[in-house]
Design an enzyme around this catalytic site. Structure first.
Site: not given
Length: 172
Positions: A104-105
């Site tokens: 994800c991030h």
């Protein structure tokens, strides 16, 4: 033989992006060490379903103590990348060609470590341009494995594929 996996984590990580890989790694016999600024404190996930006690301070660890690195997403990587200790810790894993798992991030730490140039990777939609600007060849797939070292995924929906490829890499 189980591997030692460092996990860099702080407040408002994406709950399942820590809990599900952690469970899979532990079930496969690997040992996790959660690293933050302060040992012993409890950090909470952004969904409110996970609380994790920090095992070690970033000041007390070295990348040479570990075989691999897990970077869960959520808001945690954005906070950690503002601290050069976490950036250098992350960079050391990439430089030493140790497995790095970022979901994800999570690649935000790799951006600041200048460790994506020339690599295939994926991440959350909102950071893909940043990843491209850091030199990554961004691919929109559930999981991307680059050079038998870097495993990246986009969202919590990709966790089964992320776990599968991360565990496979640890077996090499």
């Amino acid at each position: 033989m189980g591997k030692k996996i460092a996990v860099v984590l702080t407040y408002y990580f994406e709950d399942s992006e820590y809990t599900e890989p952690a469970k899979a790694f532990k079930e496969a016999g690997h040992e996790l060490t959660v690293i933050e600024k302060e040992k012993g404190k409890t950090v909470k996930g952004k969904q409110g379903t996970a609380e994790v006690t920090v095992d070690a301070s970033i000041d007390d660890v070295n990348s040479s103590d570990f075989d691999a690195l897990l970077i869960p997403g959520g808001f945690s990587p954005d906070q950690l990348r503002a601290d050069d200790r976490f950036v250098q810790f992350t960079k050391a894993f990439m430089t030493d060609k140790k497995p790095v798992f970022a979901i994800c991030h999570g690649p935000q730490l790799l951006i600041n470590a200048k460790a994506l140039d020339g690599r295939k990777a994926t991440g959350y939609t909102s950071i893909r341009v940043d990843m491209e600007n850091a030199g990554a060849d961004v691919v929109d797939k559930e999981v991307v494995v680059c050079q038998d070292q870097l495993v990246t995924s986009r969202t919590p929906d990709d966790i089964p594929a992320f776990n599968r490829e991360s565990l496979a890499l640890l077996e090499k």
